[in-house]
Design an enzyme around this catalytic site. Structure first.
Site, short mmCIF file in Angstrom:
data_model
loop_
_atom_site.label_atom_id
_atom_site.label_comp_id
_atom_site.label_asym_id
_atom_site.label_seq_id
_atom_site.Cartn_x
_atom_site.Cartn_y
_atom_site.Cartn_z
N ASN B 391 0.83 -1.20 0.00
CA ASN B 391 0.00 0.00 0.00
C ASN B 391 0.87 1.26 0.00
OD1 ASN B 391 -1.87 2.00 0.31
ND2 ASN B 391 -2.75 1.24 2.19
N ASP B 392 1.50 1.54 1.13
CA ASP B 392 2.24 2.80 1.24
C ASP B 392 3.36 2.93 0.21
OD1 ASP B 392 0.75 3.84 3.33
OD2 ASP B 392 1.85 2.64 4.78
N VAL B 393 3.94 1.80 -0.18
CA VAL B 393 5.07 1.87 -1.12
C VAL B 393 4.60 2.23 -2.53
CG1 VAL B 393 6.47 0.26 0.19
CG2 VAL B 393 5.03 -0.62 -1.64
N THR B 394 3.27 2.36 -2.71
CA THR B 394 2.76 2.77 -4.03
C THR B 394 2.08 4.12 -3.95
OG1 THR B 394 0.59 1.79 -3.65
CG2 THR B 394 2.26 0.35 -4.59
N ASN B 395 2.08 4.73 -2.78
CA ASN B 395 1.26 5.93 -2.57
C ASN B 395 1.89 7.16 -3.23
OD1 ASN B 395 -0.32 7.98 -1.59
ND2 ASN B 395 -0.48 7.09 0.47
#
Lengths: 140, 463
Positions: B391-395
């Site tokens: 999730n966060d690594v694609t934000n």
């Protein structure tokens, strides 16, 4: 002409001989100094520390350059293998567990041998398991 | 064995350990590297057993048998998804072993050639107490990390007022105790050092959130190395010093790489309080925004018509044990002539390289797996980005929103792909507690399901 050259050669050879004698003397002094330092080191411990510290610093540098070369895909096996090799602390445990008589220190050594052995076997085996999986598959 | 001969043997063992790390520069040479490690260990142990101080072998044999069988059984049985907690547990053992070796040296210094009980040279005492303290911190710190990873305790950071002051106080107490021990040499000070370091180990790790675990594990890895180093100085053993330094710098480099992967400073991770199981975004905020959600059939249809797919795995894949189902899905796609690749963010998962191991376990060839720098450019040319459990690594907020807590973190540019398929159980935020605007983009399709279940359903739909 040849006479002069011969004289020159002799002179140079003499000079060399003198220099080598000087060097030998210097080496001798150095040797004496070194022996003195070693003796002092053995009794005082200070120079032993510098010696070990040099090894330590060099090893940190070796570690730094070797680990930067580890491919990121293998960072998990890297942790596994560093875990296993840091259990080389078992050498300290073996010395403690080694004496013939039972003592508190021997018991401590025994416990440390058990702990380190778990790590050595566990660390190498789990790393091997991980690495077994990293195989290039034949392309179809 | 003569002193010189054993010194040479320890040197050979150290070189073997260097070769073991060197081997890991490529998967091709890695297994040979591990073998070097085993050889180095055998040489180091054999050399020590042959030293004049070791006279009785039965206790050592029993110890190695007990420890060896426990280690072997655990290592053979452990699930690859449980790797991070296993590594944490192993670190704790190195730490505790360091404490016991130091205790043994303290009570019987003559065995190590450092004086007699109560008459240990100050230099050796300092080295010994530093090794002890680091070992003890590693022990309890790793146990806390283990508890968080295993789910025995909450992954949420535990913070309380005055925490940093208390840690600083304990640190000062530790240094004072070392000084006192050098003067007095009483066993009481030795054990006080152990106890204070135990407490400090717990306090250092509890404020660090579950998602910062890659940094914590690498850090404890590093500590276990430095502890071995400290003991190595006490014993004057070069193999221990060299190995400890290798492990210490390896852990430090991994911590650095992990911190960089999150664009956070090492100190902000250590000070903690970031992450954990934060609440999802406000319901009111979500109401106005529409999310396109799809079924397994939709996803199968989109991917079947794609030319290339990039899969982005994250910790959610590990939790759902979805790697095998995922590989099956990828195989079906490849059969259709679609290019399938995997993109791995440096901090995906709970330990460095976690995702790579899981994919390897599922028989994904490693030449289909790429690091962030290698593949990030290719998202623009990919038809589908398939995000599973990340999730966060694609934000994109990390690039666009300077107010975001993750601003500046390098991310995978999945939004550039033609379609983003995003498997998630709900619209909850990632560990950082930040909403991902990617969910609301036109080219995003959310697949609300358990990661493993979804992959299996897609496989069925592809058939």
């Amino acid at each position: 002409m040849t006479g002069m050259q011969a004289e020159e050669l002799v002179r140079k050879a003499e000079e060399l001989a003198r220099k080598s004698a000087e060097l030998a003397q210097q080496a001798d002094t150095l040797l004496q100094e070194a022996t003195r330092v070693t003796v002092a080191g053995a009794s005082g411990g200070g120079d032993q520390f510098i010696f070990l510290f040099s090894i330590f610093v060099l090893a940190v540098f070796v570690g730094y350059y070797v680990v930067w070369n580890v491919t990121p895909a293998l960072h998990s096996p890297l942790m596994g293998v560093t875990n296993a090799i840091s259990s080389v602390i078992i050498v300290g445990a073996l010395i403690a567990a080694g004496p013939a008589d039972i003592s508190l220190s021997k018991v401590f050594g025994f416990v440390a041998v058990v702990l380190a052995s778990i790590n050595i076997f566990g660390g190498f085996i789990v790393t091997q398991r991980m690495l077994q999986m990293f195989k290039r598959k034949p392309k179809k | 064995m003569s002193h010189n001969l054993s010194a040479v043997a320890y040197l050979v063992a150290s070189i073997c350990f260097i070769m073991a790390l060197r081997g890991l520069s490529s998967p091709v040479t890695a297994r040979a590297g591990n073998l070097y490690g085993v050889i180095g260990m055998v040489i180091a142990i054999a050399t020590t057993l042959a030293s004049p101080g070791v006279l009785s072998y039965w206790m050592i044999l029993i110890g190695v048998l007990i420890g060896g069988s426990i280690g072997t059984v655990v290592a053979l049985r452990i699930q690859m998804t449980a790797l991070p907690q296993l590594v944490a547990a192993y670190h704790s053992l190195v730490g505790l072993a360091a404490v016991f070796v130091a205790a043994a040296a303290f009570y019987q210094p003559s065995a190590y050639g450092i004086g007699t009980f109560g008459q240990i040279p100050v230099g050796s005492l300092v080295e010994m107490s530093i090794g002890t303290a680091i070992g003890a911190v590693t022990f309890t710190g790793s146990i806390i990390a283990f508890g968080k990873l295993q789910g025995i305790m909450s992954g949420a950071p535990i913070v309380f007022p005055g925490q940093h002051a208390l840690n600083a106080l304990l640190g000062i107490a530790l240094i004072s105790l070392v000084a006192w021990m050098c003067v007095d040499q009483s066993p009481m000070y030795f054990w006080l050092i152990v106890i204070v370091a135990f407490v400090l180990g717990v306090l250092i790790i509890i404020p660090i959130g579950g998602a910062d675990m890659p940094v914590v594990i690498s850090m404890l890895n590093s500590y276990s190395g430095w502890a071995a180093c400290g003991i190595g100085f006490t014993l004057g053993n070069t193999a221990l010093i060299i190995t400890g330094a290798l492990v210490g710098s390896s852990g430090a480099i991994l911590s650095y790489i992990m911190c960089k992967g999150m664009n956070r400073s090492f100190f902000s991770v250590i000070l903690g309080g970031f992450g954990g199981e934060s609440a999802g975004p406000d319901a009111a905020m979500l109401k106005d925004r529409t999310v396109r959600s799809g079924s397994a059939e939709d996803a199968a249809f989109i991917m079947k018509n794609a030319g290339s797919v990039i899969i982005v795995p994250g910790y959610g894949m590990a939790v759902a044990q979805a790697q095998h189902a995922l590989r099956e899905m990828a195989d079906m796609l490849k059969k259709e002539g679609i290019t399938v690749r995997y993109a791995i963010h440096p901090v995906a998962g709970r330990m460095p390289g976690h995702m790579n191991v899981l994919l390897a376990e599922a028989n994904v060839p490693y030449d289909e797996v790429f690091e962030l720098d290698e593949i990030n450019r290719d998202f623009a040319g990919a038809d589908v980005a398939f995000v599973i459990g990340a999730n966060d690594v694609t934000n994109p907020a990390a690039k666009n929103d300077p107010a975001s807590p993750i601003y500046g973190m390098p991310i995978l540019d999945v939004e550039r792909a033609g379609t983003v398929l995003f498997i998630k159980r709900s619209l909850g935020s990632g560990y950082a507690g930040i909403e991902n605007e990617l969910f609301f983009r036109d080219n995003t399709m959310m697949l609300f399901a358990d990661a493993k279940k979804m992959c299996e359903d897609i496989v069925k739909a592809l058939e």
